[in-house]
Design a protein around this motif. Structure first.
Motif, short mmCIF file in Angstrom:
data_model
loop_
_atom_site.label_atom_id
_atom_site.label_comp_id
_atom_site.label_asym_id
_atom_site.label_seq_id
_atom_site.Cartn_x
_atom_site.Cartn_y
_atom_site.Cartn_z
N VAL A 142 0.83 -1.20 0.00
CA VAL A 142 0.00 0.00 0.00
C VAL A 142 0.86 1.25 0.00
O VAL A 142 2.09 1.19 0.13
N THR A 143 0.15 2.39 -0.12
CA THR A 143 0.76 3.70 0.12
C THR A 143 -0.04 4.37 1.22
O THR A 143 -1.27 4.42 1.16
N VAL A 144 0.67 4.87 2.24
CA VAL A 144 0.04 5.50 3.41
C VAL A 144 0.28 7.00 3.34
O VAL A 144 1.39 7.46 3.04
N LEU A 145 -0.76 7.77 3.61
CA LEU A 145 -0.72 9.24 3.56
C LEU A 145 -1.13 9.81 4.90
O LEU A 145 -2.16 9.41 5.46
N PHE A 146 -0.32 10.71 5.44
CA PHE A 146 -0.67 11.49 6.63
C PHE A 146 -0.76 12.96 6.24
O PHE A 146 0.13 13.47 5.53
N ALA A 147 -1.81 13.64 6.70
CA ALA A 147 -1.97 15.08 6.43
C ALA A 147 -2.35 15.77 7.73
O ALA A 147 -3.31 15.37 8.40
N ASP A 148 -1.58 16.81 8.07
CA ASP A 148 -1.77 17.50 9.36
C ASP A 148 -1.91 19.00 9.12
O ASP A 148 -1.15 19.58 8.32
N VAL A 149 -2.88 19.61 9.78
CA VAL A 149 -3.09 21.06 9.67
C VAL A 149 -2.01 21.76 10.51
O VAL A 149 -1.81 21.43 11.69
N LYS A 158 -8.22 6.92 9.86
CA LYS A 158 -8.63 7.53 11.13
C LYS A 158 -8.35 9.03 11.10
O LYS A 158 -7.57 9.53 10.27
N PHE A 159 -8.99 9.73 12.04
CA PHE A 159 -8.67 11.13 12.35
C PHE A 159 -7.94 11.14 13.68
O PHE A 159 -8.34 10.47 14.64
N ILE A 160 -6.85 11.90 13.76
CA ILE A 160 -6.09 12.05 15.00
C ILE A 160 -5.99 13.53 15.29
O ILE A 160 -5.08 14.22 14.78
N GLY A 161 -6.92 14.05 16.06
CA GLY A 161 -6.96 15.49 16.27
C GLY A 161 -7.23 16.19 14.96
O GLY A 161 -8.27 16.01 14.33
N ASP A 162 -6.28 17.03 14.50
CA ASP A 162 -6.43 17.73 13.22
C ASP A 162 -5.65 17.03 12.11
O ASP A 162 -5.44 17.59 11.04
N CYS A 163 -5.20 15.80 12.37
CA CYS A 163 -4.46 15.01 11.39
C CYS A 163 -5.35 13.88 10.88
O CYS A 163 -6.17 13.33 11.62
N LEU A 164 -5.19 13.54 9.61
CA LEU A 164 -5.91 12.39 9.07
C LEU A 164 -4.93 11.42 8.44
O LEU A 164 -3.85 11.80 7.97
#
Length: 521
Positions: free
Chosen positions: A341-348, A387-393
């Motif tokens: 797979v490819t995993v993506l993290f995005a954080d405000v 999942k959502f982790i606070g303001d990170c997805l």
């Protein structure tokens, strides 16, 4: 001496010599022997003579034919045999019959008439076919129709049971009634609804004849007892004596081969309170209650299906959800297994400081709008929202279903996420605008439902996840999309990237060459 059939009807003895080789018996006037009794079918049985010996043959009656209280076998009749057309006895004799003498077998008829009727459970169509006259059929259809209306109108089984018992009390002279269903591992009877004719009895402890209930459930028969106190068949039933039961009826709640429970009514006020027509009505109600139970199960199944679908929609795009539901084995797509797979993290960026300047309600509203937009982007590229982790997805591409282009899907989603955030920022002042950091890495993970038997969530685990998270948190700057060398190799041509340099994130034992995705080539 010629063989004869002897029986009692309307208080008199009837003797019918058996002439010829075939004699038909039933309620219809076209039969050779006409029995005017509701429990006898229009064409119930026939007597056949072969080789000088007579036999009785059932011709598809609703309630069956027996000889000497035994299930009928095709064997020659003997002098003195008693033929039972359900509960109506006929005497087969080859001797003299005196009208002054008690009719052999008539005591059994009186006993049955006074005490108990056993009816093998049959479907509604058979009950209707056995209706003795037009008024009986109309009453049967009325009860079935009104019960069906109750089933359609009620929103729960408990409400259905209450209203069905109300209907039974309207139609029959009962003082008490209840509905019991089988439950638990042992299949014991559990009371689901109770009704008393007198309000003062409503608080009385529930007692019932276990003898009658066991007969109904285990043998799938409807039971009518006109005087349970005097019936030797229930002599062992101490509850019948203790409760003062005189007249009682019980009918199985059944569909196919499964007995779900029973509906039971009784009265201590009088003997002979019910007749076989009343038993037919109660049997019809039992049939309808079984329909209600099956309908409730189907509704529960639909609700469960909707809950599963909503749960899946939290993580997957509608197209992926459809593929999961269409799978031949429901659990297989979500079973924990290894995936590429490819995993993506995005954080405000700077969200904590942003929260200090806004009311909690405004923070929640902004996050809901932001995550809603980003989730749609991920779903458009057939990613899984982990999942959502606070303001990170966190999102995954290539699971639960393999995708050879999972790296391209992840990078395309990241570029669109950045464009969407630019659109969201346009109406805001510079100080109010948000920025996002995105880290992406490709590799092996374990993906599937992870958790306890009572609570599990779809997620991915492994070093690939950790490295993607570190690239977002430690390498990417606001507005940047940073990918690892593994994702760069899997990405292929068509994208403009630049070298960021080798980094060794926390917890990672090697230097990782990193690249920034500038845009599409």
């Amino acid at each position: 001496m010629a063989a004869k059939i002897v029986y009692e009807q309307h208080g008199r003895q009837v003797v019918v010599p058996l002439d010829g080789d075939c004699v038909t018996i039933g309620r219809d006037h076209r039969n050779d022997i006409v029995i005017e009794r509701p429990s006898v079918s229009r064409r119930h049985a026939r007597l056949e003579r072969a080789g000088g010996r007579w036999r009785v043959v059932d011709v598809g009656s609703a309630y069956g034919t027996r000889v000497n209280d035994l299930a009928h076998a095709n064997k020659p009749l003997e002098d003195g045999d008693r033929i039972l057309l359900h509960d109506f006895p006929l005497l087969f004799t080859e001797g003299e019959v005196s009208c002054r003498d008690p009719l052999p077998g008539a005591s059994g008829a009186a006993e049955l008439g006074r005490s108990t009727v056993f009816q093998h459970a049959v479907g509604f169509s058979a009950l209707a076919a056995a209706a003795s006259d037009a008024s009986h059929l109309r009453r049967l259809l009325l009860v079935a129709s009104r019960t069906s209306e109750v089933i359609l109108a009620c929103r729960s089984l408990d409400e259905t049971f209450r209203r069905v018992l109300d209907l039974v009390f309207e139609q029959l002279p009962v003082q008490r009634g209840f509905i019991m269903l089988r439950g638990g591992e042992a299949g014991e009877l559990v009371t689901r609804c109770v009704k008393h004719a007198a309000a003062t009895d409503s608080g009385a402890p529930l007692q019932f004849s276990r003898t009658i209930a066991d007969k109904v459930v285990h043998e799938r028969v409807a039971v009518l007892t006109s005087d349970a106190q005097a019936d030797e068949r229930f002599a062992a039933g101490a509850s019948i004596v203790a409760l003062g039961i005189r007249s009682a009826m019980a009918a199985p709640i059944w569909r196919g081969e499964t007995v779900e429970g029973l509906v039971y009514v009784d009265t201590p006020l009088q003997t002979r309170a019910f007749d076989p027509l009343d038993l037919s009505l109660l049997a019809a109600v039992g049939n309808q209650i079984a329909v209600a139970i099956e309908q409730a199960r189907l509704q529960r199944s639909v609700l469960d299906e909707q809950l599963v679908r909503r749960r899946l929609e939290r993580y997957h795009s509608p197209a992926v959800v459809e593929r999961i539901r269409a799978s031949s084995r429901d659990d297989a797509p979500l079973a924990a297994d290894e995936h590429d797979v490819t995993v993506l993290f995005a954080d405000v960026v700077g969200f904590t400081q942003r929260c200090e300047q806004l009311e909690p309600r405004a923070v929640a509203a902004w996050l809901n709008r932001y995550f809603g937009e980003m989730a749609e982007v991920i779903f458009r590229h057939e990613g899984t929202l982990d999942k959502f982790i606070g303001d990170c997805l966190m999102a995954v591409f290539g699971a639960p279903f393999p995708a050879v282009d999972h790296a391209r899907r992840a990078v395309d989603a990241a570029l669109e996420m950045r464009d969407v955030l630019d659109r969201l920022n346009r109406p805001l002042d510079e100080a109010e605008r948000a920025w996002v950091r995105i880290g992406i890495h490709s590799g092996k993970v374990i993906a599937g439902d992870i958790g306890s038997p009572s609570r599990s969530d779809y997620t991915v685990l492994g070093a690939t996840v950790n490295l993607a998270a570190r690239l977002e948190a430690e390498v990417a700057r606001p507005g940047q999309i940073v990918i690892s060398d593994a994702t760069q190799r899997a990405l292929g041509p068509g994208y403009a990237t630049r070298v960021v340099g080798a980094h060794r994130p926390r917890g990672i034992s090697r230097d990782v060459p990193c690249y920034e995705v500038v845009g599409r080539a």
